[in-house]
Scaffold this motif. Sequence first.
Motif, PDB file in Angstrom:
ATOM      1  N   GLU A  91      16.802 -10.069  23.941  1.00  9.51           N
ATOM      2  CA  GLU A  91      16.093  -9.498  22.790  1.00  9.51           C
ATOM      3  C   GLU A  91      15.835 -10.605  21.766  1.00  9.51           C
ATOM      4  N   GLU A 127      11.550  -6.946  22.758  1.00  3.16           N
ATOM      5  CA  GLU A 127      12.660  -6.161  23.291  1.00  3.16           C
ATOM      6  C   GLU A 127      13.336  -6.869  24.465  1.00  3.16           C
ATOM      7  N   GLU A 128      14.556  -6.469  24.707  1.00  5.06           N
ATOM      8  CA  GLU A 128      15.301  -7.010  25.840  1.00  5.06           C
ATOM      9  C   GLU A 128      14.788  -6.399  27.137  1.00  5.06           C
TER      10      GLU A 128
END
Length: 456
Positions: free
Chosen positions: A326, A337-338
């Motif tokens: 992330e 986002e991860e």
Amino acid sequence: MAYAEKRYKIRNGKPTKQFTWRAKYRKPDGTEGSEPGFPTKKIAEDWGDEQERKIKEGTWIDPDRYRSPFGKFARKYMAERPKRGRTVGTRWDLLEAHILPKWEHAPLISLNWFDVDSWQMTLPCDDVTKGHCVSLMSTILTGAVDARWLPVNPIQGRRRTKAVATTPAVAPAGSDEEKVFTPESVLQVAERLGPAKGLHVITTAWTGINWGEGLGLQRANCLRVRSQPWGNATWQCFVLRVVQEVAEYEERDESGRKLGTVQRIEPTKNAFRTRDLDLPPFLARLWFYHLADWPFDWMLCTPTGKWWRRSNWLKQLRPAADGREERKKRQGVAYREEWPPLAPGMTMRALRHTHDSWQDQIGVRAALSFEQAGHKRPGIKGVYQHPTPDMRQHRLDEMEDLFWTAMRNLGWTSLWGRVSLVKPPAGDDLPNLSQTISMEDYRRDRRGYRSRSEAM
């Protein structure tokens, strides 16, 4: 007629009483050739007579040539025997990294199989590369024979000796799971990449098209139609036609000096690589949408219409397959986002291996699997056996089932949130593409569908 001359040795600028004999003979071009260092007049004359006999027979080789360094003829060979761009780069890499450091200054006539075989066993590289080095040396030496620089290739047709293992055997570094990917993981990676890049991944896994062939796909060769007699009717399916590829390689001049990395269109590697790839119905449908949306003639290019560079493509594929951390939002940097890992180690080459493994898994007949992979089938069966419509239909049905089973396992009904894989409602002006695209629907609605997609 050959003859001999007495040549006195010189010491401190003065001739001595010691002497040797020099052979004199007439070369094919009329000039006089000579060879020093014979202990007697008779031996010198016999050697000269032997040269003139070979000249008359047409088997003579100039001693100056077969004493030339291997590196000199290797550069001549590379300059005068051009191959495909990528092949040239690979050959120069082998020459510079392994072959020339050992053999550049060795006279051609001094090379022998014992020394070459002993050398290749000690190379600090994998066994396949060792084989390529020996094969390239043999190719160059055969060229030297053809060019009358050598009487015979001393390493032609010899079997290499494998190095003796000095450490205990260990388990292979990679597992089968790292070589063959599941349909579910392929679709998940494609979903992350988005429509155009994701379609490239799916197409590679479900057709076996290689990297350069994919980049070389142009609009006119997509969704063509294969037609074959089948019973009392005609069997048809959509295909991607492979006729060229984009090669990326280090360009070099005639002496091997690097000029920079280039990308160029080249014909396919051989006649077997020029082929039509049969598309399962779901994939034909995805290509139908892609043709409608994509503004460029190169169908698997970058969003700006350029060919992908391998390094830039890996920047897209690696995080999608291997995952990423992330990234917090901060000034000048957007939030990211991860992504958990989905298919660590996935490459386009591995996807081509995956496709061929799937073909074996679903029982595709050899005549068809070799054709679709672009490989020459060895043996007499490669001459006598050919794919039939029943073979093709079986393969397409099974490839289609792999896709829909994966979609059910993932709980998906669409890809990329924009390509619905559910049957359109009644009255929709799109053709019914829930399981396939009929030839009639495709021909009738292609123009109208493109206009509708561009307006969306």
